[in-house]
Design an enzyme around this catalytic site. Structure first.
Site, PDB file in Angstrom:
ATOM      1  N   CYS A 272       0.773  -1.242   0.000  1.00 56.51           N
ATOM      2  CA  CYS A 272       0.000   0.000   0.000  1.00 56.51           C
ATOM      3  C   CYS A 272       0.803   1.291   0.000  1.00 56.51           C
ATOM      4  O   CYS A 272       0.464   2.216  -0.730  1.00 56.51           O
ATOM      5  CB  CYS A 272      -0.939   0.022   1.214  1.00 56.51           C
ATOM      6  SG  CYS A 272      -2.278  -1.166   1.095  1.00 56.51           S
ATOM      7  N   LYS A 335       7.950  -7.456   6.187  1.00 56.01           N
ATOM      8  CA  LYS A 335       7.910  -7.361   7.652  1.00 56.01           C
ATOM      9  C   LYS A 335       7.714  -8.765   8.201  1.00 56.01           C
ATOM     10  O   LYS A 335       7.394  -9.700   7.443  1.00 56.01           O
ATOM     11  CB  LYS A 335       6.783  -6.431   8.114  1.00 56.01           C
ATOM     12  CG  LYS A 335       5.396  -6.941   7.775  1.00 56.01           C
ATOM     13  CD  LYS A 335       4.293  -5.950   8.124  1.00 56.01           C
ATOM     14  CE  LYS A 335       4.052  -5.862   9.607  1.00 56.01           C
ATOM     15  NZ  LYS A 335       2.806  -5.096   9.913  1.00 56.01           N
TER      16      LYS A 335
END
Length: 480
Positions: A272, A335
């Site tokens: 995003c 992540k």
């Protein structure tokens, strides 16, 4: 029984619909996708995405009131509420290339909904879309309808990968935007009542359509801005001898600022942040706001700078060349607690090192060799398109090997780059790592997960983002 259908079985559609099914046993939820491989994955014991807690939720509901199907048209036709969670990648050509969102898949979905519908429907934007997309979708549905009525709502997701199930169970807020008309307000109430099965009413925010669409872009832009801000500070910390962790903690205790998203790193990633900021830049430019566009462009520039700065630290530290040297890459996902590699900083860092002819040994506990190979061979933005429209993956990249053990990755390596903050990288036996490496042994910590003092006592030369520099690195340039 109310029927919900979600078009798109990805990182947003799958988990969101699974939680709705769990919390609303009286609603039938079906997730549809044109990819039979993806749907087969959702119907198997090995789900196509990794997310803590997702397995348990899916297994509790699947086959009861949660279904996954490739029969898109049938389930859309039968649904009362249709969520659209398709890709909105950045355009790679034509007007707005490199910035604007490509709404090809949204338009296609809208036309199909209009074509197969025989009853009135609420159509919900779940994908991140540019402001005023709802207006375009309304026109498509209105001009192609066959005696049915469609009401458009914007219900953007605010999930963080790695904590998506937790976020869905206990969201900060649920945002629903609709038209300020009787039909629009009725549709808002219908969707609000679905979420009210488990979300407190005060956390459900209702707005107009355009505010909901823009709020999603704004939220991601603000979060990315914080990361770029602390990363810009990390460069200054290295230049002055300050410690970015101490600086972050200090400013994070200010209640006006708060501690979240202030961890320095090699850069932000995920599906995003970059895409949404580029989209925001394009919208600003189209609305005659070049100064605002340039402001947000700088967030992307600092992110790119941080990645190139990291690569340059690696190369300059190792006698100004990594040619033929083995570099271990620990972590490839953007992540921890996700297998998602979209816009992961690891891609740019690996490509930078490969450009200097390094040999890479890559380990990530959740990312497959095929995915890594595909990521390193793909052009920017290609990955946001559906799998069947992506370029075929090459069989291998000569200078890259992918292994399934961290100790195998570091064996005989000249340097180690930590790219993802997986917990296991904090717990590695670094004496064992040191003993297996070429000397001098370098660790480049892009996530600040290691204890720098402990590693230096072992004998490592350590570079950690935003930390006081190892004497070895003094007077070496931060950028080429």
């Amino acid at each position: 029984m109310v029927k919900i259908c979600c078009i798109g079985a990805g990182y947003v559609g799958g988990p969101t619909m699974a939680v709705i099914a769990l919390k609303c046993p009286d609603i039938q939820v079906t997730v549809v996708d044109i990819s039979s491989q993806r749907i087969n994955g959702w119907n198997s014991d090995h789900l196509p995405i990794y997310e803590p807690g997702l397995d348990e939720v899916v297994k509790k509901c699947r086959g009861k009131n949660l279904f996954f199907s490739i029969d898109v048209e049938k389930h859309v036709a039968e649904a009362d509420i249709v969520f659209v969670s398709v890709n909105t990648p950045t355009k790679t050509h034509g007007l707005g290339a490199g910035k604007a969102a490509d709404l090809t898949y949204w338009e296609s979905a809208a036309r199909m909904i209009a074509d197969v519908s025989k009853s009135d429907k609420i159509v919900v934007e779940k994908s991140t879309v540019p402001v005023k997309t709802a207006e375009a979708i309304e026109r498509i549905l209105t001009h192609n309808r066959k005696g049915t009525n469609f009401t458009i709502l914007s219900n953007p997701e605010f999930l963080a990968e790695g904590t998506a199930i937790k976020d869905l169970f206990n969201p900060d807020r649920v945002l629903i935007g609709g038209r300020e008309t009787p039909a629009g307000q009725k549709a808002i109430k219908t969707l609000r009542d679905v979420y009210a099965n488990w979300v407190p009413m005060e956390k459900i925010i209702c707005t107009n359509l355009w505010s909901a669409e823009l709020s999603k872009l704004a939220a991601n832009a603000f979060l990315a801005q914080r990361i770029s801000s602390v990363n810009a500070m990390s460069a200054l910390c290295e230049a002055t001898g300050a410690d970015v962790s101490e600086v972050s903690h200090s400013i994070g205790t200010d209640s006006r600022i708060g501690p979240k998203f202030l961890n320095a790193s090699v850069g932000f990633g995920g599906s995003c942040f970059q895409k949404d900021i580029l989209n925001l830049v394009y919208i600003c430019e189209c609305n005659g706001l070049p100064e605002v566009a340039n402001y947000w462009k700088q967030v992307i520039k600092v992110n790119d700078y941080q990645k190139s700065r990291f690569v340059n630290r690696v190369v300059s530290s190792m006698f100004n060349t990594v040619s033929t040297k083995k570099i271990a890459i620990l972590g490839f996902a953007f992540k921890k607690d996700t297998g998602d590699t979209r816009e992961t900083p690891a891609i740019d860092v690996c490509k930078g090192l490969l450009g200097d002819k390094a040999r890479l040994s890559i380990y990530d506990p959740q990312v497959t060799e095929d995915q890594i190979t595909k990521d390193l061979s793909m052009r920017k933005f290609d990955k946001d398109h559906p799998a069947h429209l992506q370029p075929p993956s090459p069989t291998s990249i000569k200078q890259v090997s992918v292994v399934w053990d961290a100790y195998e990755a570091v064996k005989d390596a000249h340097g180690v780059c930590i790219m993802t903050e997986w917990d296991e990288f904090k717990k590695l036996d670094y004496q064992k790592v040191y003993d297996s490496m070429q000397k001098p042994a370098f660790v480049f910590d892009g996530r600040n997960v290691v204890d720098v003092g402990v590693l230096r006592k072992i004998g490592f030369i350590v570079y950690s983002i935003g930390k006081p520099l190892d004497p070895w690195l003094k007077d070496m340039p931060a950028v080429a």
